[in-house]
Design a protein around this motif. Structure first.
Motif, PDB file in Angstrom:
ATOM      1  N   SER A 108       0.832  -1.208   0.000  1.00  0.00           N
ATOM      2  CA  SER A 108       0.000   0.000   0.000  1.00  0.00           C
ATOM      3  C   SER A 108       0.865   1.256   0.000  1.00  0.00           C
TER       4      SER A 108
ATOM      5  N   ILE B  87       2.523   1.526  -3.735  1.00  0.00           N
ATOM      6  CA  ILE B  87       1.548   1.876  -4.762  1.00  0.00           C
ATOM      7  C   ILE B  87       1.185   3.358  -4.715  1.00  0.00           C
ATOM      8  N   LYS B  88       1.241   3.937  -3.528  1.00  0.00           N
ATOM      9  CA  LYS B  88       0.910   5.364  -3.381  1.00  0.00           C
ATOM     10  C   LYS B  88       2.142   6.262  -3.430  1.00  0.00           C
TER      11      LYS B  88
ATOM     12  N   ASP C 261       4.070   7.368  -5.811  1.00  0.00           N
ATOM     13  CA  ASP C 261       4.128   8.400  -6.849  1.00  0.00           C
ATOM     14  C   ASP C 261       2.871   9.263  -6.878  1.00  0.00           C
ATOM     15  N   GLY C 262       2.099   9.210  -5.785  1.00  0.00           N
ATOM     16  CA  GLY C 262       0.940  10.075  -5.657  1.00  0.00           C
ATOM     17  C   GLY C 262      -0.320   9.561  -6.322  1.00  0.00           C
ATOM     18  N   LYS C 263      -0.301   8.347  -6.827  1.00  0.00           N
ATOM     19  CA  LYS C 263      -1.480   7.786  -7.470  1.00  0.00           C
ATOM     20  C   LYS C 263      -1.447   6.267  -7.345  1.00  0.00           C
ATOM     21  N   GLN C 264      -2.603   5.651  -7.530  1.00  0.00           N
ATOM     22  CA  GLN C 264      -2.691   4.205  -7.519  1.00  0.00           C
ATOM     23  C   GLN C 264      -2.907   3.729  -8.951  1.00  0.00           C
TER      24      GLN C 264
ATOM     25  N   SER D  17      -5.194   0.445   2.553  1.00  0.00           N
ATOM     26  CA  SER D  17      -4.732   1.496   1.640  1.00  0.00           C
ATOM     27  C   SER D  17      -5.344   2.861   1.950  1.00  0.00           C
ATOM     28  N   LYS D  18      -6.418   2.900   2.732  1.00  0.00           N
ATOM     29  CA  LYS D  18      -7.054   4.163   3.100  1.00  0.00           C
ATOM     30  C   LYS D  18      -6.366   4.814   4.292  1.00  0.00           C
TER      31      LYS D  18
ATOM     32  N   LYS E  26      -3.007   6.046   6.754  1.00  0.00           N
ATOM     33  CA  LYS E  26      -1.653   6.569   6.700  1.00  0.00           C
ATOM     34  C   LYS E  26      -0.785   5.630   7.512  1.00  0.00           C
TER      35      LYS E  26
ATOM     36  N   GLU F 198       9.094   5.569  -6.135  1.00  0.00           N
ATOM     37  CA  GLU F 198       8.858   4.194  -5.695  1.00  0.00           C
ATOM     38  C   GLU F 198      10.147   3.570  -5.165  1.00  0.00           C
TER      39      GLU F 198
ATOM     40  N   GLU G 150      10.988   4.926  -1.730  1.00  0.00           N
ATOM     41  CA  GLU G 150      10.192   4.324  -0.655  1.00  0.00           C
ATOM     42  C   GLU G 150      10.702   2.926  -0.318  1.00  0.00           C
TER      43      GLU G 150
END
Length: 255
Positions: free
Chosen positions: A76, A79-80, A82-85, A117-118, A120, A160, A163
């Protein structure tokens, strides 16, 4: 297999610590969503798994379910990154889980993933729990899987990779091991050397010794305790080590 039976029987140490808190919030949202349905009782079915204290000084045996949840949490984050899924990355995760666990278990995992994924997620806290509780070979497998997710859309972006690099540090993965796995997902003339964790220009004897060392480190039997499904994932790393060695054999013309 019901969702409650999967949760109740699959997880061990990952029910404690920061990961346990994340799972708890995710399960809460799922229970709320299903409370208007058939009233299925979560955690009330299946074989109960005794929780292991997060602060224990003795590393428990990592179960397949613990590895599975660790993948979901760390995935999770990637995937986030780069600011998008990206849908291709989501599809990759689903495909890998379906291949490893079967369609039904993969669907359960994705139901949990939506709740995860919702949130933080604290990379440091989660990774430190995994480092304490999971063996080194399994942590290497996590990093390999995360690079696979990042590469699913055709390229590992700088965000990515950043991270994954941070998480690898928290997971206790040393630089040479990290660069070895990273090299498996990039095209470079030096990749074969990086995969084998040696410098370009190494002697034939050094290459052979490195191959034997890496073949042992990445052998699928190192994660046999996680189950057959994870041995299949480990076989990919093992194959890439073999390909790196064979490439150098051809390039340098030795047997």
């Amino acid at each position: 297999m019901s969702f409650s039976k999967w949760i109740g029987g699959a997880l061990g140490w990952s029910f404690g610590g920061p990961i346990g808190a994340i799972i708890g919030v995710a399960l809460g949202s799922i229970i709320d969503a299903m409370s208007n349905g058939n009233g299925d009782k979560f955690l009330g079915e299946g074989k109960r798994t005794k929780r292991t204290s997060y602060n224990t000084t003795q590393r428990p045996r990592t179960q397949s379910g613990d590895f599975e949840v660790s993948l979901l949490v760390l995935a999770s984050i990637v995937i986030k990154a780069d600011g998008k899924q990206d849908q291709r990355e989501l599809d990759y995760v689903r495909q890998q889980f379906a291949t490893m666990y079967g369609k039904e278990r993969a669907n359960h995992a994705f139901l949990l993933f939506k709740g995860i994924s919702k949130q933080k997620v604290s990379k440091r806290q989660v990774c430190l729990q995994i480092k304490q509780m999971m063996d080194h070979a399994s942590r290497l497998q996590l990093i390999h899987f995360l690079f696979g997710i990042a590469k699913a859309d055709g390229i590992v972006t700088q965000d990515e990779e950043h991270e994954i690099h941070i998480m690898a540090g928290y997971l206790g993965i040393n630089v040479r091991d990290y660069e070895s796995i990273k090299a498996m997902f990039y095209n470079s003339s030096d990749n074969s050397y990086k995969v084998l964790e040696i410098e370009k220009g190494a002697s034939v004897d050094e290459i052979k010794r490195a191959y034997r060392k890496m073949a042992k480190k990445y052998h699928p039997d190192r994660v046999i305790h996680l189950g057959e499904e994870h041995q299949k994932g480990a076989e990919e790393k093992f194959r890439q080590v073999q390909e790196a060695y064979e490439h150098l054999q051809k390039e340098l013309k030795f047997n």
